[in-house]
Scaffold this motif. Structure first.
Motif, PDB file in Angstrom:
ATOM      1  N   VAL A 186       0.833  -1.209   0.000  1.00 50.53           N
ATOM      2  CA  VAL A 186       0.000   0.000   0.000  1.00 50.53           C
ATOM      3  C   VAL A 186       0.865   1.256   0.000  1.00 50.53           C
ATOM      4  O   VAL A 186       0.613   2.204  -0.742  1.00 50.53           O
ATOM      5  N   ILE A 187       1.912   1.251   0.823  1.00 49.05           N
ATOM      6  CA  ILE A 187       2.822   2.400   0.873  1.00 49.05           C
ATOM      7  C   ILE A 187       3.490   2.606  -0.486  1.00 49.05           C
ATOM      8  O   ILE A 187       3.616   3.739  -0.972  1.00 49.05           O
ATOM      9  N   CYS A 188       3.908   1.505  -1.128  1.00 46.78           N
ATOM     10  CA  CYS A 188       4.532   1.599  -2.459  1.00 46.78           C
ATOM     11  C   CYS A 188       3.583   2.214  -3.471  1.00 46.78           C
ATOM     12  O   CYS A 188       3.973   3.078  -4.267  1.00 46.78           O
ATOM     13  N   MET A 189       2.336   1.788  -3.440  1.00 43.73           N
ATOM     14  CA  MET A 189       1.363   2.280  -4.422  1.00 43.73           C
ATOM     15  C   MET A 189       1.053   3.765  -4.220  1.00 43.73           C
ATOM     16  O   MET A 189       0.974   4.536  -5.184  1.00 43.73           O
ATOM     17  N   ILE A 190       0.874   4.153  -2.968  1.00 38.35           N
ATOM     18  CA  ILE A 190       0.605   5.571  -2.682  1.00 38.35           C
ATOM     19  C   ILE A 190       1.796   6.431  -3.105  1.00 38.35           C
ATOM     20  O   ILE A 190       1.633   7.474  -3.750  1.00 38.35           O
ATOM     21  N   ALA A 191       3.001   5.991  -2.735  1.00 40.12           N
ATOM     22  CA  ALA A 191       4.208   6.741  -3.101  1.00 40.12           C
ATOM     23  C   ALA A 191       4.365   6.801  -4.609  1.00 40.12           C
ATOM     24  O   ALA A 191       4.761   7.836  -5.165  1.00 40.12           O
ATOM     25  N   HIS A 192       4.058   5.705  -5.295  1.00 45.30           N
ATOM     26  CA  HIS A 192       4.176   5.685  -6.753  1.00 45.30           C
ATOM     27  C   HIS A 192       3.239   6.696  -7.396  1.00 45.30           C
ATOM     28  O   HIS A 192       3.633   7.422  -8.314  1.00 45.30           O
ATOM     29  N   VAL A 193       2.003   6.740  -6.925  1.00 42.89           N
ATOM     30  CA  VAL A 193       1.033   7.693  -7.486  1.00 42.89           C
ATOM     31  C   VAL A 193       1.523   9.126  -7.311  1.00 42.89           C
ATOM     32  O   VAL A 193       1.509   9.930  -8.253  1.00 42.89           O
ATOM     33  N   LEU A 194       1.981   9.452  -6.109  1.00 44.06           N
ATOM     34  CA  LEU A 194       2.420  10.825  -5.823  1.00 44.06           C
ATOM     35  C   LEU A 194       3.681  11.190  -6.610  1.00 44.06           C
ATOM     36  O   LEU A 194       3.747  12.256  -7.244  1.00 44.06           O
ATOM     37  N   LEU A 195       4.672  10.306  -6.578  1.00 45.62           N
ATOM     38  CA  LEU A 195       5.936  10.591  -7.262  1.00 45.62           C
ATOM     39  C   LEU A 195       5.773  10.572  -8.779  1.00 45.62           C
ATOM     40  O   LEU A 195       6.375  11.392  -9.487  1.00 45.62           O
ATOM     41  N   HIS A 196       4.960   9.647  -9.280  1.00 38.46           N
ATOM     42  CA  HIS A 196       4.745   9.558 -10.727  1.00 38.46           C
ATOM     43  C   HIS A 196       4.012  10.799 -11.249  1.00 38.46           C
ATOM     44  O   HIS A 196       4.356  11.335 -12.312  1.00 38.46           O
ATOM     45  N   THR A 197       3.017  11.258 -10.480  1.00 35.90           N
ATOM     46  CA  THR A 197       2.294  12.476 -10.875  1.00 35.90           C
ATOM     47  C   THR A 197       3.218  13.672 -10.906  1.00 35.90           C
ATOM     48  O   THR A 197       3.195  14.483 -11.849  1.00 35.90           O
ATOM     49  N   ARG A 198       4.048  13.790  -9.882  1.00 36.75           N
ATOM     50  CA  ARG A 198       5.012  14.885  -9.832  1.00 36.75           C
ATOM     51  C   ARG A 198       6.004  14.792 -10.988  1.00 36.75           C
ATOM     52  O   ARG A 198       6.351  15.798 -11.619  1.00 36.75           O
ATOM     53  N   ALA A 199       6.458  13.579 -11.309  1.00 36.41           N
ATOM     54  CA  ALA A 199       7.410  13.386 -12.411  1.00 36.41           C
ATOM     55  C   ALA A 199       6.784  13.771 -13.747  1.00 36.41           C
ATOM     56  O   ALA A 199       7.448  14.383 -14.593  1.00 36.41           O
ATOM     57  N   LYS A 200       5.519  13.426 -13.946  1.00 36.66           N
ATOM     58  CA  LYS A 200       4.840  13.798 -15.188  1.00 36.66           C
ATOM     59  C   LYS A 200       4.715  15.319 -15.311  1.00 36.66           C
ATOM     60  O   LYS A 200       4.867  15.879 -16.405  1.00 36.66           O
ATOM     61  N   ASN A 201       4.428  15.987 -14.207  1.00 36.32           N
ATOM     62  CA  ASN A 201       4.356  17.454 -14.230  1.00 36.32           C
ATOM     63  C   ASN A 201       5.714  18.065 -14.575  1.00 36.32           C
ATOM     64  O   ASN A 201       5.798  19.054 -15.313  1.00 36.32           O
ATOM     65  N   ILE A 202       6.767  17.471 -14.025  1.00 38.44           N
ATOM     66  CA  ILE A 202       8.125  17.950 -14.313  1.00 38.44           C
ATOM     67  C   ILE A 202       8.450  17.761 -15.795  1.00 38.44           C
ATOM     68  O   ILE A 202       8.995  18.657 -16.447  1.00 38.44           O
ATOM     69  N   GLN A 203       8.117  16.599 -16.332  1.00 38.80           N
ATOM     70  CA  GLN A 203       8.387  16.334 -17.744  1.00 38.80           C
ATOM     71  C   GLN A 203       7.593  17.275 -18.645  1.00 38.80           C
ATOM     72  O   GLN A 203       8.104  17.745 -19.666  1.00 38.80           O
ATOM     73  N   HIS A 204       6.350  17.550 -18.260  1.00 34.48           N
ATOM     74  CA  HIS A 204       5.540  18.491 -19.035  1.00 34.48           C
ATOM     75  C   HIS A 204       6.157  19.891 -18.983  1.00 34.48           C
ATOM     76  O   HIS A 204       6.172  20.611 -19.996  1.00 34.48           O
ATOM     77  N   ASP A 205       6.691  20.256 -17.831  1.00 36.03           N
ATOM     78  CA  ASP A 205       7.337  21.563 -17.685  1.00 36.03           C
ATOM     79  C   ASP A 205       8.580  21.647 -18.556  1.00 36.03           C
ATOM     80  O   ASP A 205       8.854  22.682 -19.182  1.00 36.03           O
ATOM     81  N   LEU A 206       9.351  20.555 -18.618  1.00 42.96           N
ATOM     82  CA  LEU A 206      10.536  20.523 -19.466  1.00 42.96           C
ATOM     83  C   LEU A 206      10.161  20.650 -20.945  1.00 42.96           C
ATOM     84  O   LEU A 206      10.823  21.365 -21.703  1.00 42.96           O
TER      85      LEU A 206
END
Length: 225
Positions: A186-206
């Motif tokens: 559960v911790i892995c899944m929650i962390a993945h959602v948060l970090l993956h969303t942030r990473a996608k925003n970063i990539q979109h910004d780039l």
């Protein structure tokens, strides 16, 4: 129900989870190692995203735009040399090719973008694999705990109290392994959602910064003729 009451009483009297760990620590320890890896990835990725991408790309690009419009490309490049933030590296890649054609500017920006984008999501995908691994380790521990439970029921020459103790230990071992494995997942899944969303925003910004830099440099080069 009676069995669960016996388990709670026995587990509470003998240390609960710690008693189960002492009885058969293999799978709990294995999941402790997995949890340590998970925590390390979460901390490292969170720190990376917060520290390396804390530049406001819109404000920074506005400053670069003023310098380029004034013909101070060298000064704009020096502004990018202050730190190794990915946004600054990307802008610098375009600025160093500002005097060249649109094709070379686009190639330089695309090359730098392809280098920076994977860094934003590095190791985040491993959290899904670790979630599955933790769950499977927990389930294997559960199976072994149940095997011990049935072995206790079939044992000969033991008193009823000893059988009850072995029974409660086996069920406790099974349940704690399951709970621990699922908790890590559960911790892995929650962390993945948060970090993956942030990473996608970063990539979109780039990607947005790449387009803005390309448009700025190509328009400025055309207006200079």
């Amino acid at each position: 129900m009676r069995l669960l009451v016996m388990l709670a009483a026995e587990g509470g009297g003998q240390g609960g989870m710690w008693a189960a760990i002492e009885h058969n620590p293999t799978f709990i320890v294995a999941n402790l190692v997995v949890s340590a890896v998970v925590v390390t990835i979460i901390i490292e990725r969170t720190a990376f995203q917060l520290s390396r991408y804390r530049v406001n790309s819109k404000e920074f690009f506005a400053a670069i735009k003023k310098l380029v419009a004034a013909g101070n490309v060298d000064r704009a490049i020096k502004l990018c040399d202050g730190n190794d933030y990915p946004i600054l590296q990307l802008v610098k890649a375009g600025l160093t090719h500002a005097s060249k054609g649109a094709d070379e500017i686009d190639a330089a920006l695309s090359e730098k973008l392809s280098e920076l984008k994977p860094q934003a999501e590095k190791r985040i995908g491993a959290l899904w694999s670790l979630a599955n691994i933790a769950t499977l380790i927990g389930l294997i521990g559960t199976v072994f705990g149940l095997i011990n439970t049935f072995a206790a029921l079939a044992a000969q020459g033991l008193s009823q109290a000893d059988k009850q103790r072995m029974l409660s230990n086996g069920i406790a071992e099974a349940m704690y392994n399951t709970a621990f494995g699922l908790g890590i997942a559960v911790i892995c899944m929650i962390a993945h959602v948060l970090l993956h969303t942030r990473a996608k925003n970063i990539q979109h910004d780039l990607e947005s910064t790449t387009e803005r830099v390309f448009n700025l440099l190509t328009i400025s080069s055309k207006s200079s003729y």
